[in-house]
Motif scaffolding. Structure first.
Motif, PDB file in Angstrom:
ATOM      1  N   LEU A 125       2.571  13.909   2.554  1.00 32.37           N
ATOM      2  CA  LEU A 125       3.588  14.321   3.146  1.00 32.37           C
ATOM      3  C   LEU A 125       4.621  13.174   3.397  1.00 32.37           C
ATOM      4  N   ALA A 126       4.058  12.056   3.590  1.00 31.38           N
ATOM      5  CA  ALA A 126       4.712  10.876   3.858  1.00 31.38           C
ATOM      6  C   ALA A 126       5.629  10.503   2.590  1.00 31.38           C
ATOM      7  N   GLU A 127       5.408  10.724   1.498  1.00 32.30           N
ATOM      8  CA  GLU A 127       5.996  10.560   0.343  1.00 32.30           C
ATOM      9  C   GLU A 127       7.197  11.332   0.309  1.00 32.30           C
ATOM     10  N   TYR A 128       7.675  12.334   0.981  1.00 32.51           N
ATOM     11  CA  TYR A 128       8.833  13.012   1.141  1.00 32.51           C
ATOM     12  C   TYR A 128       9.596  12.642   2.503  1.00 32.51           C
ATOM     13  N   ASP A 129       9.441  11.236   2.699  1.00 28.71           N
ATOM     14  CA  ASP A 129      10.182  10.889   4.107  1.00 28.71           C
ATOM     15  C   ASP A 129      11.726  10.892   3.801  1.00 28.71           C
ATOM     16  N   ALA A 130      12.160  11.236   2.569  1.00 28.33           N
ATOM     17  CA  ALA A 130      13.687  11.259   2.277  1.00 28.33           C
ATOM     18  C   ALA A 130      14.021  12.552   3.074  1.00 28.33           C
TER      19      ALA A 130
END
Length: 321
Positions: free
Chosen positions: A82-87
């Motif tokens: 989920l952290a990869e979708y911080d945008a």
């Protein structure tokens, strides 16, 4: 003329939206880390990442927009955490901070997605969620951040369904290309309905949400799509007719299931986008029927029919390759 900031202006919906604003003489700033998809928009682009809070605030304060349409996001399904979708989380917080810091914005639209719930479900409440991808989970957080932000200007959350039209890419560009080459085959005897949307109708709806009396849209979560759910076979026939392509064939479902399994193998071997996989076949077979009455009430009827949208899109494909 109004001044509008569009984040993600180099994307598919953003490119079409900016074209519409420019056609009416609006002053537009596109904020995106990617080059403009349409080279005619190069001069409107301020390159930057929405995760960079200072850069986004500086761009907003410099431009002093009257309205904001926040489309920028990570939208693929390839992330592993989920952290990869911080945008979609940090980015929307930064946009809210930039709106506050500007002191000029009087209305904002924030893009979410239909992926906040399962395809076969049309939720009865705005906060009814059943995400089935990490991307969907990140957009659930987007919505929660906006709703709890305490923004003191009118705002709207929009959930695009499955949108197609000029400047699109995978997967719906692939659908057009497959029909054009005579390779699309439909499950025989299956009527499949989908809440697909021509991008011209989505642009119209977004612009209406910016223009109508704020009391009609403030704080609402609205889907953007065509007014009526589409029959997929009818969609394919419309594309076939516009291209003067070979006829669309219907085959038994078990044939498509076998082809999908072959696509699964190709994907495991490294092919990035096989024409058909079990995931795509399941998506095709699953009905996606949404009630668009709330959007019609707020934005009025969608201006483009299915055949009109297909004709415009086919013309664009023929011009742009």
């Amino acid at each position: 003329m109004p001044r509008i900031l569009v984040t993600g202006g180099s994307g598919f919906i953003g490119t079409n939206l900016i074209d519409s604003f420019l056609g009416d003489g609006w002053e537009v700033l596109s904020f995106d880390r990617e080059p403009a998809r349409d080279s005619r928009h190069d001069h409107l682009l301020r390159k930057g990442d929405i995760r960079d809070r200072d850069a986004l605030i500086a761009a907003t304060q410099d431009f002093r927009p009257d309205q904001v349409v926040h489309l920028a996001a990570r939208t693929d399904l390839d992330g592993r955490t989920l952290a990869e979708y911080d945008a979609n989380t940090t980015g929307v917080r930064n946009m809210i901070d930039a709106i506050r810091a500007s002191g000029t914005v009087d209305r904002a639209i924030f893009a979410s997605t239909r992926y906040v719930h399962r395809t076969e479900i049309f939720p009865q409440r705005e906060d009814e969620y059943s995400p089935f991808t990490l991307y969907g989970e990140s957009k659930v957080e987007t919505e929660r951040i906006v709703r709890t932000s305490g923004l003191d200007i009118p705002w709207v959350l929009i959930r695009p369904t499955s949108i197609w039209g000029p400047w699109f890419r995978i997967p719906y560009r692939m659908f057009f290309d497959t029909v054009r080459r005579g390779l699309y085959v439909h499950p025989k005897g299956r009527r499949i309905t989908k809440a697909y949307g021509y991008v011209g109708n989505v642009v119209h709806q977004i612009r209406q949400f910016l223009a109508v009396d704020a009391s009609r849209v403030n704080g609402r979560t609205l889907y953007v799509s065509d007014d009526d759910n589409m029959d997929v076979l009818q969609f394919a026939h419309s594309i076939q007719k516009a291209f003067a392509a070979p006829p669309v064939h219907e085959v038994p479902l078990f044939v498509l299931q076998a082809l999908a399994k072959g696509g699964d193998v190709l994907k495991k071997l490294g092919m990035s986008n096989p024409p058909l996989t079990s995931f795509r076949l399941n998506n095709l077979l699953t009905p996606m029927d949404y009630d668009m009455s709330a959007t019609r009430e707020a934005a009025g009827p969608a201006p483009f029919s299915l055949d009109e949208g297909v004709r415009i899109t086919v013309q664009w494909i023929l011009q742009h390759g």
